[in-house]
Design a protein around this motif. Structure first.
Motif, PDB file in Angstrom:
ATOM      1  N   LYS A  78      30.922  56.509  26.667  1.00  0.00           N
ATOM      2  CA  LYS A  78      30.615  55.111  26.321  1.00  0.00           C
ATOM      3  C   LYS A  78      30.910  54.188  27.500  1.00  0.00           C
ATOM      4  O   LYS A  78      30.158  53.253  27.768  1.00  0.00           O
ATOM      5  N   PHE A  79      31.988  54.498  28.246  1.00  0.00           N
ATOM      6  CA  PHE A  79      32.326  53.708  29.431  1.00  0.00           C
ATOM      7  C   PHE A  79      31.194  53.790  30.453  1.00  0.00           C
ATOM      8  O   PHE A  79      30.752  52.780  30.987  1.00  0.00           O
ATOM      9  N   ARG A  80      30.703  55.003  30.699  1.00  0.00           N
ATOM     10  CA  ARG A  80      29.647  55.187  31.696  1.00  0.00           C
ATOM     11  C   ARG A  80      28.314  54.592  31.263  1.00  0.00           C
ATOM     12  O   ARG A  80      27.465  54.305  32.094  1.00  0.00           O
ATOM     13  N   MET A  81      28.117  54.425  29.969  1.00  0.00           N
ATOM     14  CA  MET A  81      26.878  53.852  29.463  1.00  0.00           C
ATOM     15  C   MET A  81      26.865  52.328  29.527  1.00  0.00           C
ATOM     16  O   MET A  81      25.810  51.708  29.393  1.00  0.00           O
ATOM     17  N   LEU A  82      28.022  51.713  29.717  1.00  0.00           N
ATOM     18  CA  LEU A  82      28.068  50.254  29.796  1.00  0.00           C
ATOM     19  C   LEU A  82      27.330  49.775  31.040  1.00  0.00           C
ATOM     20  O   LEU A  82      27.563  50.269  32.136  1.00  0.00           O
ATOM     21  N   ALA A  83      26.446  48.832  30.843  1.00  0.00           N
ATOM     22  CA  ALA A  83      25.687  48.265  31.960  1.00  0.00           C
ATOM     23  C   ALA A  83      25.789  46.752  31.889  1.00  0.00           C
ATOM     24  O   ALA A  83      26.029  46.175  30.823  1.00  0.00           O
ATOM     25  N   LEU A  84      25.619  46.137  33.019  1.00  0.00           N
ATOM     26  CA  LEU A  84      25.618  44.684  33.089  1.00  0.00           C
ATOM     27  C   LEU A  84      24.407  44.163  32.328  1.00  0.00           C
ATOM     28  O   LEU A  84      23.269  44.544  32.621  1.00  0.00           O
ATOM     29  N   GLU A  85      24.659  43.350  31.330  1.00  0.00           N
ATOM     30  CA  GLU A  85      23.566  42.824  30.513  1.00  0.00           C
ATOM     31  C   GLU A  85      22.916  41.631  31.202  1.00  0.00           C
ATOM     32  O   GLU A  85      23.538  40.954  32.023  1.00  0.00           O
ATOM     33  N   VAL A  86      21.673  41.367  30.861  1.00  0.00           N
ATOM     34  CA  VAL A  86      20.933  40.254  31.455  1.00  0.00           C
ATOM     35  C   VAL A  86      21.674  38.956  31.158  1.00  0.00           C
ATOM     36  O   VAL A  86      22.011  38.664  30.010  1.00  0.00           O
ATOM     37  N   GLY A  87      21.986  38.216  32.199  1.00  0.00           N
ATOM     38  CA  GLY A  87      22.658  36.935  32.046  1.00  0.00           C
ATOM     39  C   GLY A  87      24.173  37.034  31.897  1.00  0.00           C
ATOM     40  O   GLY A  87      24.850  36.012  31.805  1.00  0.00           O
ATOM     41  N   GLU A  88      24.701  38.245  31.883  1.00  0.00           N
ATOM     42  CA  GLU A  88      26.151  38.415  31.725  1.00  0.00           C
ATOM     43  C   GLU A  88      26.836  38.211  33.067  1.00  0.00           C
ATOM     44  O   GLU A  88      26.364  38.680  34.105  1.00  0.00           O
ATOM     45  N   SER A  89      27.966  37.541  33.049  1.00  0.00           N
ATOM     46  CA  SER A  89      28.702  37.345  34.301  1.00  0.00           C
ATOM     47  C   SER A  89      29.415  38.638  34.677  1.00  0.00           C
ATOM     48  O   SER A  89      29.719  39.478  33.821  1.00  0.00           O
ATOM     49  N   THR A  90      29.668  38.775  35.958  1.00  0.00           N
ATOM     50  CA  THR A  90      30.394  39.957  36.438  1.00  0.00           C
ATOM     51  C   THR A  90      31.777  40.013  35.810  1.00  0.00           C
ATOM     52  O   THR A  90      32.264  41.086  35.446  1.00  0.00           O
ATOM     53  N   HIS A  91      32.412  38.867  35.646  1.00  0.00           N
ATOM     54  CA  HIS A  91      33.737  38.800  35.036  1.00  0.00           C
ATOM     55  C   HIS A  91      33.714  39.370  33.613  1.00  0.00           C
ATOM     56  O   HIS A  91      34.582  40.168  33.246  1.00  0.00           O
ATOM     57  N   ASN A  92      32.735  38.973  32.809  1.00  0.00           N
ATOM     58  CA  ASN A  92      32.632  39.487  31.434  1.00  0.00           C
ATOM     59  C   ASN A  92      32.358  40.992  31.427  1.00  0.00           C
ATOM     60  O   ASN A  92      32.890  41.721  30.595  1.00  0.00           O
ATOM     61  N   TYR A  93      31.524  41.437  32.346  1.00  0.00           N
ATOM     62  CA  TYR A  93      31.216  42.865  32.436  1.00  0.00           C
ATOM     63  C   TYR A  93      32.472  43.664  32.780  1.00  0.00           C
ATOM     64  O   TYR A  93      32.771  44.686  32.155  1.00  0.00           O
ATOM     65  N   VAL A  94      33.218  43.190  33.763  1.00  0.00           N
ATOM     66  CA  VAL A  94      34.453  43.880  34.156  1.00  0.00           C
ATOM     67  C   VAL A  94      35.456  43.865  32.999  1.00  0.00           C
ATOM     68  O   VAL A  94      36.149  44.853  32.763  1.00  0.00           O
ATOM     69  N   THR A  95      35.498  42.783  32.231  1.00  0.00           N
ATOM     70  CA  THR A  95      36.373  42.718  31.061  1.00  0.00           C
ATOM     71  C   THR A  95      35.972  43.777  30.037  1.00  0.00           C
ATOM     72  O   THR A  95      36.821  44.479  29.477  1.00  0.00           O
ATOM     73  N   ARG A  96      34.664  43.926  29.783  1.00  0.00           N
ATOM     74  CA  ARG A  96      34.195  44.971  28.860  1.00  0.00           C
ATOM     75  C   ARG A  96      34.557  46.355  29.382  1.00  0.00           C
ATOM     76  O   ARG A  96      34.948  47.238  28.617  1.00  0.00           O
ATOM     77  N   LEU A  97      34.435  46.545  30.699  1.00  0.00           N
ATOM     78  CA  LEU A  97      34.800  47.830  31.295  1.00  0.00           C
ATOM     79  C   LEU A  97      36.294  48.112  31.128  1.00  0.00           C
ATOM     80  O   LEU A  97      36.689  49.237  30.807  1.00  0.00           O
ATOM     81  N   HIS A  98      37.116  47.106  31.344  1.00  0.00           N
ATOM     82  CA  HIS A  98      38.563  47.273  31.156  1.00  0.00           C
ATOM     83  C   HIS A  98      38.887  47.630  29.708  1.00  0.00           C
ATOM     84  O   HIS A  98      39.703  48.518  29.449  1.00  0.00           O
ATOM     85  N   THR A  99      38.251  46.942  28.767  1.00  0.00           N
ATOM     86  CA  THR A  99      38.498  47.191  27.347  1.00  0.00           C
ATOM     87  C   THR A  99      38.133  48.618  26.976  1.00  0.00           C
ATOM     88  O   THR A  99      38.905  49.329  26.327  1.00  0.00           O
ATOM     89  N   GLN A 100      36.959  49.064  27.392  1.00  0.00           N
ATOM     90  CA  GLN A 100      36.535  50.431  27.092  1.00  0.00           C
ATOM     91  C   GLN A 100      37.339  51.435  27.898  1.00  0.00           C
ATOM     92  O   GLN A 100      37.730  52.481  27.392  1.00  0.00           O
TER      93      GLN A 100
END
Length: 131
Positions: A78-100
């Protein structure tokens, strides 16, 4: 853990039930038939320990029995499947990565390194990937 166990422990305190045998007996009584069936299969004591289970040992065994089990391989997938979503900030993406990533139990592979790898692989900005 089910709420009734927490309520039972509140009752132990409220009614000043400190004896281990009484706590264990009430635990069995209020837990009902299903709990007694589960208790038969749980052996929290060491195999060499022939003593009867104590309330503390049984509580620990039930905490382990009812705790949520995680499949580390699936969590890493699931971690490897996470991708940066359209319009998502890098900060939010990294936060999702940290959570997972907290669920992945990366042993020798550091979580920070995994996040950098994932950000590089899934980032849509070529300039950012190179950086």
């Amino acid at each position: 853990m089910t709420d009734w166990i927490e309520h039972a422990e509140d009752a132990f305190i409220a009614f000043i039930i400190t004896e281990d045998t009484k706590r264990l007996a009430l635990f069995r009584f209020y837990g009902g038939k299903k709990l007694k069936e589960i208790m038969k299969t749980l052996r929290p004591a060491k195999p060499t320990d022939q003593t009867e289970p104590t309330y503390k040992r049984m509580r620990t065994a039930f905490d382990e029995y009812f705790s949520e089990k995680t499949n580390k391989a699936f969590e890493r997938h699931k971690f490897r499947m996470l991708a940066l979503e359209v319009g998502e900030s890098t900060h939010n993406y990294v936060t999702r990565l940290h959570t997972q990533g907290a669920k992945c139990n990366f042993d020798n592979y550091n979580l920070d390194t995994a996040i950098i790898d994932q950000l590089t692989e899934k980032c849509s900005s070529h300039k950012m990937c190179r950086a």
